[in-house]
Design an enzyme around this catalytic site. Sequence first.
Site, mmCIF file in Angstrom:
data_model
loop_
_atom_site.group_PDB
_atom_site.id
_atom_site.type_symbol
_atom_site.label_atom_id
_atom_site.label_comp_id
_atom_site.label_asym_id
_atom_site.label_seq_id
_atom_site.Cartn_x
_atom_site.Cartn_y
_atom_site.Cartn_z
ATOM 1 N N ASP A 1 15.593 100.271 -4.526
ATOM 2 C CA ASP A 1 16.708 100.710 -3.681
ATOM 3 C C ASP A 1 17.258 101.997 -4.263
ATOM 4 O OD1 ASP A 1 19.051 100.693 -1.877
ATOM 5 O OD2 ASP A 1 18.411 98.640 -1.479
ATOM 6 N N HIS B 1 16.719 104.012 1.598
ATOM 7 C CA HIS B 1 17.070 103.360 0.327
ATOM 8 C C HIS B 1 16.139 103.813 -0.805
ATOM 9 C CE1 HIS B 1 20.306 100.721 1.648
ATOM 10 N NE2 HIS B 1 19.631 100.530 2.768
ATOM 11 N N ASP C 1 15.130 99.119 6.651
ATOM 12 C CA ASP C 1 16.512 99.071 7.140
ATOM 13 C C ASP C 1 17.247 100.378 6.824
ATOM 14 O OD1 ASP C 1 16.239 98.415 4.390
ATOM 15 O OD2 ASP C 1 18.326 97.764 4.335
ATOM 16 N N GLU C 2 18.300 100.599 7.565
ATOM 17 C CA GLU C 2 19.320 101.602 7.240
ATOM 18 C C GLU C 2 18.726 102.952 6.830
ATOM 19 O OE1 GLU C 2 22.920 98.675 5.870
ATOM 20 O OE2 GLU C 2 21.634 99.418 4.282
ATOM 21 N N TYR D 1 24.239 85.762 4.404
ATOM 22 C CA TYR D 1 24.492 86.777 3.369
ATOM 23 C C TYR D 1 25.470 86.177 2.346
ATOM 24 C CZ TYR D 1 21.932 90.838 5.139
ATOM 25 O OH TYR D 1 20.940 91.733 5.507
ATOM 26 N N ASP E 1 26.512 87.266 -0.326
ATOM 27 C CA ASP E 1 27.399 88.169 -1.078
ATOM 28 C C ASP E 1 28.801 88.177 -0.460
ATOM 29 O OD1 ASP E 1 26.212 89.436 1.134
ATOM 30 O OD2 ASP E 1 26.217 91.419 0.195
ATOM 31 N N TRP F 1 22.508 89.893 -1.951
ATOM 32 C CA TRP F 1 22.643 91.330 -2.239
ATOM 33 C C TRP F 1 23.590 91.474 -3.416
ATOM 34 C CZ3 TRP F 1 19.160 94.263 -0.114
ATOM 35 C CH2 TRP F 1 18.614 93.926 1.133
HETATM 36 C C1 ACM Z 1 20.253 94.951 4.944
HETATM 37 O O1 ACM Z 1 21.211 94.202 4.736
HETATM 38 N N1 ACM Z 1 20.410 96.267 4.890
HETATM 39 C C2 ACM Z 1 18.933 94.432 5.269
#
Ligand code: ACM
Length: 551
Positions: A175, A248, A311-312, A404, A406, A454
Site C-alpha cells: 500500500d 495505493h 480499489d481507490e 470492516y 476497523d 484495515w
Molecule cells: C478498500 O477499503 N479500499 C478496499
Amino acid sequence: MPNERLATLIPLPQHVEQRSGELVLRSPVGVAADGGAAAVANLLCVELSRATGLRFEFADAAAAQIVLRTEAGDSEHYRLEVDAQRAVISAPSVGLIHGVYTLRQLLPAANWRSAPLPGVTWSAPACVVEDRPRFGWRGCMIDVTRHFAAKQTILRFIDLLAMHRMNRLHLHLSDDQGWRVEIKAFPRLTEIASHRPHTGLGFATSPNDPNDGTPHGGYYTQDDLREIVAYAAARGIMVIPEIDLPGHSRALTAAYPEFGCFPDKTVEVGTYFGISSDLVNPLPHTIAALETILDELLAIFPAPWIHLGGDEAPLDPWRNSPAIRAHMASLGVESAEAMRTWFTAHFAEFLAARGRRLIGWDEIIHYGGLAPDSAIMSWRGEKGGMKAAAAGYDVVMAPVFPTYFDYAQSDSADEPLAIGQSITLEDVYAYEPSAHWNDKSTFSKVLGVQCQLWREVILDDAHLEYMAFPRVCALAEVAWSEQRSDFDAFRARLAHHLERLDHYGVNYRPLEGPRPWQKGGTGRKAYQMRFNIKEALAWLDNWAESGEPPL
Ligand code: ACM
C-alpha cells in the site's frame, strides 16, 4: 441436562446430538490415522500434547482413543462421534481438520494453553456431530502495510482463525504506507519501501498533520511467507496475497520512481492516509517489472487466487502524463478508463496462463477486462457483488457494513481509536449476505464472506485482537452455519466460548465493553469519530456505480 461444552460450540454445527457418558483421555493417548490423515494426526498430537501434558502416540484403531478416518474428496464436511472409548472423526482430509477443532472445543478450554495446568481432567462429552460449512470462503483480511504484523502475530492469528473454522487469510501486502514482501529482483522494495520515518496520528490525511515521530516498518522474507503458508495450510487455511494495483502504490513508486506516473516527483513512503494519486504507470517497463514481482509471488503462494487490489485509483495521473498518453495512442487505447480495462485484462490473462485466478476489489467490475474466472470482493456495499454475480463472476462479500472491523464496536467514547462508529457484534451476527439479493438465482455465485482488519488506526497486536474479537466469532458463524441461533442465544454461547480465548490469551473486547486498560483514554489511542458509519455508507453507495473515487 445439556453438556455445557456441547452447547457452546462456535460456529454452530449443523447437527449435534448428545449421548450419555464421556471420553476421558489418559496417557498414553493412542491416535490411529490412515495415510491421508497422517498430517492432521501429527498436528493434533503436537498441539494437544503441549497443552495437556499427556503423551500421544500412534496406535491401531482398535486400541486408539482418537481415530481419524479419511474419506475421498475435498469437501469440508466431517462427522465426529465420541463415546466412552474413543473419538472418531471421519472426513475428507480438510474436513478432518475441522473435526479436530470441534473435538478441541469439546475438551476443557485449557487445551488452548501452551503448557499443561495441574488437575485438569481431559474429558469430552459423548456425542455425534455432523457438520459442513455454508460457504467455502470464510475469510479474514489483515492489512499488514499501514501497521506491520510480525510473523509470530500472523501465526498466532492463524491459530485463532482455525479455531473458528475460518479458511481464508488475505494478506494486504502493499500500500502507500509500506511494501511488506521481499522481492529478490527489486531489493529497494525492502530497503526503501518497507518502512517510513513516522506515522500521522489518528486517521491523518496530510503530511502537515501531527505525527508520532517514530519510524515504523517491517517485511516478510520469502521464507517467512512460505512458513506462514505452510502453517496455515496445516490448519485448513489458504493464504491469499494482495498486491494493490494500480493505486495505493506510493511505497512501490518511492522505491522505484520509474514505475510511477511522475518521474520527476520525489515520492516518499506514505506517512498519512487516504486516497492517493500515486498509481503505477501502465508502460511496458512497469508491466514487465510487475510480472517479475508476480512471478516471485506465485512461487511463494500456491493459492489459486491472487488479489490485485484495484480499489481507490483516481485516473488523472494516467490522463495527465504525456508518456502514458503516448503509449495509449500507440496501443489505440482511447481513454484512461480503457487503459484500466487493458491493465486488468493483461494481468487476468497473465495469471490465467499460470493457472491462477485474479480477484480484486469491486471497482474492477466497473472497468471490465476480467477473465471469466476472475472474482470480485464487494466492499462498497453489496451492489458491486450483485452486479458481478449477475455478470457471471464469483463474488466474496466484504461490505464495509458490517465486515470492516476497523470501525468501533460501540458508540461509547470509551472505545479505543477506530476509523469510525460503529459496527457492533450484533450487527455482524445479523449479517445475512443474501438479504438484499434481488435476483436470488445469482446468489450461488457468492463464494462466501470476509472481514477486514484495515490497520491505519489499529496500532499494535493488542489493538488488532481487540478489534477482531469477538466479532470474528460472529462472522465465523455467519460464514459457517447454515442455521444460526438468535443473537441472545449466540451471546450466551459466546460467553462460554470466550473462556477458550482467555486460555489462549486473546485481548478480545468483553461483551460488557472494554476493560479499563483497553479504553482509548486521552493519548494516542483516544477515540475519534472520523467516519460516521451511516455517512460512510451513503458516500460509498453513491460511488458504487462508478470506478473512480468521488474526491
Ligand atoms: C478498500 O477499503 N479500499 C478496499
